[in-house]
Each structure stands twice: as C-alpha cells, then as structure tokens.
Design a protein around this motif. Structure first.
Motif, PDB file in Angstrom:
ATOM      1  N   ASP A 151      36.332 -16.085  19.814  1.00 22.01           N
ATOM      2  CA  ASP A 151      35.857 -15.665  18.489  1.00 22.01           C
ATOM      3  C   ASP A 151      34.616 -14.788  18.600  1.00 22.01           C
ATOM      4  O   ASP A 151      34.491 -13.773  17.907  1.00 22.01           O
ATOM      5  N   ALA A 203      31.645 -19.804  12.003  1.00 22.06           N
ATOM      6  CA  ALA A 203      32.669 -19.635  10.968  1.00 22.06           C
ATOM      7  C   ALA A 203      32.880 -18.151  10.670  1.00 22.06           C
ATOM      8  O   ALA A 203      34.015 -17.686  10.506  1.00 22.06           O
ATOM      9  N   GLN A 204      31.773 -17.398  10.640  1.00 25.96           N
ATOM     10  CA  GLN A 204      31.908 -15.960  10.386  1.00 25.96           C
ATOM     11  C   GLN A 204      32.571 -15.253  11.566  1.00 25.96           C
ATOM     12  O   GLN A 204      33.387 -14.347  11.377  1.00 25.96           O
ATOM     13  N   TRP A 205      32.185 -15.657  12.798  1.00 26.44           N
ATOM     14  CA  TRP A 205      32.850 -15.070  13.967  1.00 26.44           C
ATOM     15  C   TRP A 205      34.362 -15.284  13.870  1.00 26.44           C
ATOM     16  O   TRP A 205      35.134 -14.382  14.174  1.00 26.44           O
ATOM     17  N   HIS A 206      34.733 -16.487  13.492  1.00 24.55           N
ATOM     18  CA  HIS A 206      36.159 -16.805  13.444  1.00 24.55           C
ATOM     19  C   HIS A 206      36.872 -15.924  12.421  1.00 24.55           C
ATOM     20  O   HIS A 206      37.958 -15.397  12.703  1.00 24.55           O
ATOM     21  N   ARG A 207      36.260 -15.762  11.255  1.00 24.41           N
ATOM     22  CA  ARG A 207      36.879 -14.893  10.237  1.00 24.41           C
ATOM     23  C   ARG A 207      36.938 -13.442  10.723  1.00 24.41           C
ATOM     24  O   ARG A 207      37.958 -12.779  10.598  1.00 24.41           O
ATOM     25  N   ASP A 208      35.811 -12.971  11.282  1.00 26.65           N
ATOM     26  CA  ASP A 208      35.788 -11.578  11.759  1.00 26.65           C
ATOM     27  C   ASP A 208      36.810 -11.369  12.879  1.00 26.65           C
ATOM     28  O   ASP A 208      37.518 -10.360  12.910  1.00 26.65           O
ATOM     29  N   GLY A 231      25.670 -13.609  12.765  1.00 26.55           N
ATOM     30  CA  GLY A 231      26.322 -14.652  11.991  1.00 26.55           C
ATOM     31  C   GLY A 231      26.469 -15.982  12.703  1.00 26.55           C
ATOM     32  O   GLY A 231      25.832 -16.245  13.723  1.00 26.55           O
ATOM     33  N   ASP A 232      27.340 -16.820  12.160  1.00 26.99           N
ATOM     34  CA  ASP A 232      27.597 -18.135  12.743  1.00 26.99           C
ATOM     35  C   ASP A 232      29.064 -18.232  13.152  1.00 26.99           C
ATOM     36  O   ASP A 232      29.824 -17.283  12.989  1.00 26.99           O
ATOM     37  N   SER A 274      34.780 -10.929  17.492  1.00 27.58           N
ATOM     38  CA  SER A 274      33.983 -10.609  16.302  1.00 27.58           C
ATOM     39  C   SER A 274      33.105  -9.383  16.542  1.00 27.58           C
ATOM     40  O   SER A 274      32.704  -8.716  15.584  1.00 27.58           O
TER      41      SER A 274
END
Lengths: 128, 128, 128, 128, 128, 128
Positions: free
Chosen positions: C46, C6-11, C3-4, C50
């Motif tokens: 992150d 932003a996805q790392w941060h959410r995960d 992922g990128d 993640s």
C-alpha cells in the motif's frame, strides 16, 4: 590466528558437520568450480568455512549475517542455501522472516521478494 | 503485527534511544531526503526503525545483519553508521572484525577492504 | 501529504485499478513475501503503490520511470511486470522501445538485451 | 531510423542546446574519456544524445527516466547532472522529489538518500 | 597445484616484485584491513597474488583482465591501482585505452567514464 | 580512428568471422533487441564488435578481458557466450580456468561459482 591449511580443513569440517548434519556436505558442493578447479575449490572452501569456526560470534548469528549479505548481493540460490544453514544452526523461521522484513528498506523490494522466495524454498526443504 | 504509524513512531523511538544513546538521532538523520521530502522521510524512518523493535531477534544480531547487508551493497557511509549502531547495541570490535573476515569470500576483497575502512572510522568515533 | 495507512490503502487501490484493469491485482502479488509475511507485505504494497497516486507526475510517466529503474537494477521479472503496467497506463510499445534504446548507454548491453526480452514478454501478454 | 554519424551529431546538438541552454555543453563533458579517447567519446556522445531526439517520448519524460536509471545504478554524479537536465527540459523540483519518493521502494534507502543529495546539489546549481 | 601458505607467500612476493618494482608493495597495502585484521589480510593477500604466478597466462594479460573486472565492479580506486600494475607488467597506455573503449558497451557509460578517470590518474602516477 | 558505420560493419564482420567460424553469427544474435529494435541493434552490434578489430590488443586478450568484465557483472549467459568466443580466439580451457581462479577474490565466490558453471557449459558446447 588464521592458522594453516590443515587447521582450516579441521575447522571447516567441524562447521560443516553442524550446518549439514546428515551429510556434512552443502547442497552447493557439487558445483562446476569443484569439477573444473578441484584444488582451488578445496582451499577456498576450507578457508571460507573455517572463518565460521571462530569464537567471536556464534554460528547462528554468523549464518544470519551471511543470509543478509547474500540477500543484498541478489544471489538467490546462495540465499536459499544459507537460510537452510541458519535453520540448522538454530535460527527459527520467524527469525528469518523478521530479518528479511528488516532488510527490505536497504536492499529494495525486488531483492526482498526474491529473498522470501528463497526462504520459502529453504523452509520446504528443511521439513524433509 | 505491523501496527500503525503512531506505533511505528513509538517503536522506532525506543530503538533509536538504544542505538544513539546521547542524542537519539542518527548521524545520517540530517540528510537531503529529510530536507526535501520531510513527511516521506519521517514515515520511512519510523517504518524502517520499527522493524528493529520486534522480539524475534535481539538488537545486536539485527545490527550485525544490517552491517552485513550494507557491506554487500557497497554503501560505505551506511556501513560505518551501522557498525557504530552495532557497537551501541552491544557488539564488540572483535565481533565486527570477525564478521568482516567472514563476509570477504562472498562480497570480494574491494568491498571488504572498504568495509574495514568504515569499521576503523566507526571504531575511532566510538572512542569519543 | 504522506497520510496514514487507510489513505495509502485507498490511494493504492485506485492506482491498482488503473494498472490492472481486469483484476486489480498485479501478476507479482501472489509472491512468497505475501505468504510468509502477510501484514508486512500489505503495508509495504500500500505504501509503495500510494506513491503513484500523487498529482506531481502522471501515471504513464511514473510507470516508465519505474521501468527505467528496474532495467538498471537488472530485475527482469519486475521489468516485465512494469512494462505491462506502463502499457495499461497509456504508454505505447513504440515508447517502451524508445526508452530501452535510450537507456542502453547507461546500463550496458547485457541489461538492455534482458530488458528487451522482458518487453517482448510483456507485449505478448498484453495482446491477450 | 538510427541514421548516420552526421545525423546523430545534428540530433545530439539539438538535444544539447535544450538541456544546456547557456553553453550547449554538459558539466560532464570535460571528462577523462574525452581527453584519453577523443574520437571514441565524440561518437559515443553523439550516439547517446541522439537517442533523446526521437518523437516517441518528450524530452522531459526521457530525462526523468534517465534520472530513474541513474538512481538505480547508484551513479550519483550522473544523477545530479541529469536532474539538472530534467529541470532544463521542463521538470519541476516537485516532480523530481515525487519521482525519488516513488523509486525508494525499488532501489532501497541508501541509494534513495544519495539521490536526494544529488537532487539538492542540482537544485542549488539550477538557481544560479 | 595450489600449494601451501609458504609457497603462496613466495609466489606472491615474486608477483609483487614485478608489479611494484620500487617497493614490492602495492599502494593499497596500507589499508584498514591490514591494520584491523593483520593475519587475515596477510593470508588473503598471499593467496590472491599467488594466483597471478601460474604459467597458464602471462602477467600482462592477467593484469588487464583484473582491470576489466574492476571496471565492471565500479571499484575505481582498485581500477586505478591495477591499471598501474598493468603498466608495470608491460601493458601500454594505448592498450589500456583500447580495453576501456571495448568495455563501455558492457558496463555502460558511467562506469566507463569513471574508469577513464582512474586511467588518467594511473598514467599520471606512472610518469613519476 | 573510430571510422563510420560502413567501416564498423566491415570490421565487425571480420571479428565475427573469427569468433563464430561456422556461422559468423553469435548464439546471442537472435535476441529480442534485434526483433523489437532491429536498426538500433544493428548499429550497436557493429559498433561494439568493431572495437575488437583494433591492433592495440590481440583478439584472445580482448576476449578474456570481456569474460572478466562479464563475470564481475554477473551476466552468466553473456559470460558463457564470451568464454566460447575466447576459445575460438585461441584461449585454452586451462587459461579460462586460471582466469576465473584469479578473479574470485575480486568478485566473490557466488559470482565465481556462476562463472565456472558458465565455463563448463561453454566447454561442453565447444566440443561439439
């Protein structure tokens, strides 16, 4: 090239004068090795510091490389001391931070975080 | 400052072009991590190499510091690879030897001797 | 897959919410790396957290494996933190103790004793 | 709880039968310790393997945790052996890869790359 | 007490004559450090070996202690070399085996097994 | 040769009586492993200390070798404890200092300085 003890002592004294401009003495110099094995510590210290006197590399580069090795060894007190030495040899805080960011991928996060703690302590000392 | 993945990739590519002028590819790049976890290896490689692109330190100093950390970690294959990188970044053999002499007192003789073995292999490769 | 940012941060946020149910923040999060290199620390944190979000392994198993690695590295403060994380992820004290008994033969007694000290501190914290 | 030598031997034999289904014998079992100190190696082996027999954790989780510790120790031959054991205990290749990705941030890239090399060798062996 | 370089050289030569009765030269002496940094290697070697000449401890005890340190460092080639030195200094194979059994609990099994492998190689060499 | 648990306990008790003449108990014996895993700690302690009971090497030599391994591992609290044990087993302070001087070249200066700090603490305790 490697000279004799008298030359090591002169070379080491010149290096120490640059790294510890006030006192010519490292914060680590009053250690238990000096107390229990003074002759040994004197030779070892002169030999070690004389290596920094060579022309092949400038003192700032040498100090930063020593920081890198100490971070990898996980020797936090030595890391703090040598970050201070690097600042005295002309390195900036930004350079120290950039170096620690670069090293994280090799040494892993726990050692990197410990190194940043050492850097913060060295930066605080250097102000005074 | 740390940017996004696209920027890391560009920064890393620029660093690799300087360190591996022929191929743009490290001798370590064909490893099992790349084979078993290609997405992970791609991100990690770009992230790691992009750290070398910052202006705070020149590439030669950064490469020598990485050599110092790897010598301290006892990672001989990586040491050899990064001594080669340091040569490509402008370091001389004399500088590498001076660095290893300086590090011995911190890392101990066995790791230092292993590092000289790595240096010799890197020097031999660099000729070709 | 990786992922990128932003996805790392959410995960990573989802993982942190499970490991630090009260605050969503690790006890190690206020460290000097965050202070001196905030952008770097944010990306690294992150990215690292993640990795725990993947389906391949459950969070309890992942936390126990991280404990095992940290015990072997001799990073006692991180060990304590991750034993706490393992408890939050559903591991029992009996499981942590069984793991440390199992690891002793690989890491040696000094590191194992240090790990039990870390476990005791984590157990005491977890009560509160 | 920890029993006596006869119980260790029975418990260890049961664990070995699950981890080495063909032979009941580890690939590391014919080592120089067994040859030079057979009584010592027999006690140590039974003691060590009997720790895996407890109910607190399932064998797959225990094997993955041992892999994590060995990756952190940089013991590549042992890592390969225990990745094989983890596969026999029910772990999948995807799980091993996910674990190694997760560990990189703690142990650093050189040890992680070495662990992937060990994983690849263990995966290749496991096919046969 | 620590003397000068000429005394180190004499003391080191006396130690080497006892440890390497045939040649006065260690099997590790032809290494890359000697080739790339001959002056440095000569001083370091004389300094290191001269430490073994003191009266405080007999040479056999000193050699066994060096073996113990090298086993703990995981430096297998050096371990093999110093087990050979210990045999030349009067240690028996039974004593080396007893030492390695004693050390396992501190250094962990992987390093202990590697040390037994080194011992076997040193024992085989010593026959010839 | 390696006996059973009852024999280990008797052998270990005899060793402890020599190393800790006042109490028969190590300063490290009240640790968290003993508290959280008492059965495990009891077996491990008896097994480990029983290794010192063999005739192959005298207790003073064994204690000095353990000091050497712990210095190399960087386990300072254990180093201090075993320097105390070595003094109780008949080693002199001069011998401990000579050993640490000899080890520096293998383990590097940071670990050696830490070991001298441990020695000073052990010497101070031993007076009382």
């Amino acid at each position: 090239m490697t000279g004799d003890r008298a030359q090591w002592h002169r070379d080491a004294a010149a290096v120490r004068a640059r790294l510890h401009p006030g006192s010519g003495t490292s914060a680590l110099s009053g250690n238990a090795m000096v107390e229990l094995a003074p002759d040994f510590a004197a030779v070892l210290g002169d030999w070690a510091m004389s290596r920094y006197a060579g022309d092949a590399l400038d003192l700032r580069t040498r100090a930063l490389c020593t920081v890198a090795a100490l971070v990898a060894l996980g020797e936090d007190r030595y890391t703090q001391n040598w970050i201070g030495n690097a600042l005295h040899a002309g390195a900036t805080r930004e350079q120290v931070v950039a170096l620690l960011e670069q090293l994280e991928v090799y040494v892993g996060t726990p050692k990197a975080v410990n190194a940043f703690t050492a850097a913060k302590a060295a930066f605080d000392e250097h102000v005074r």
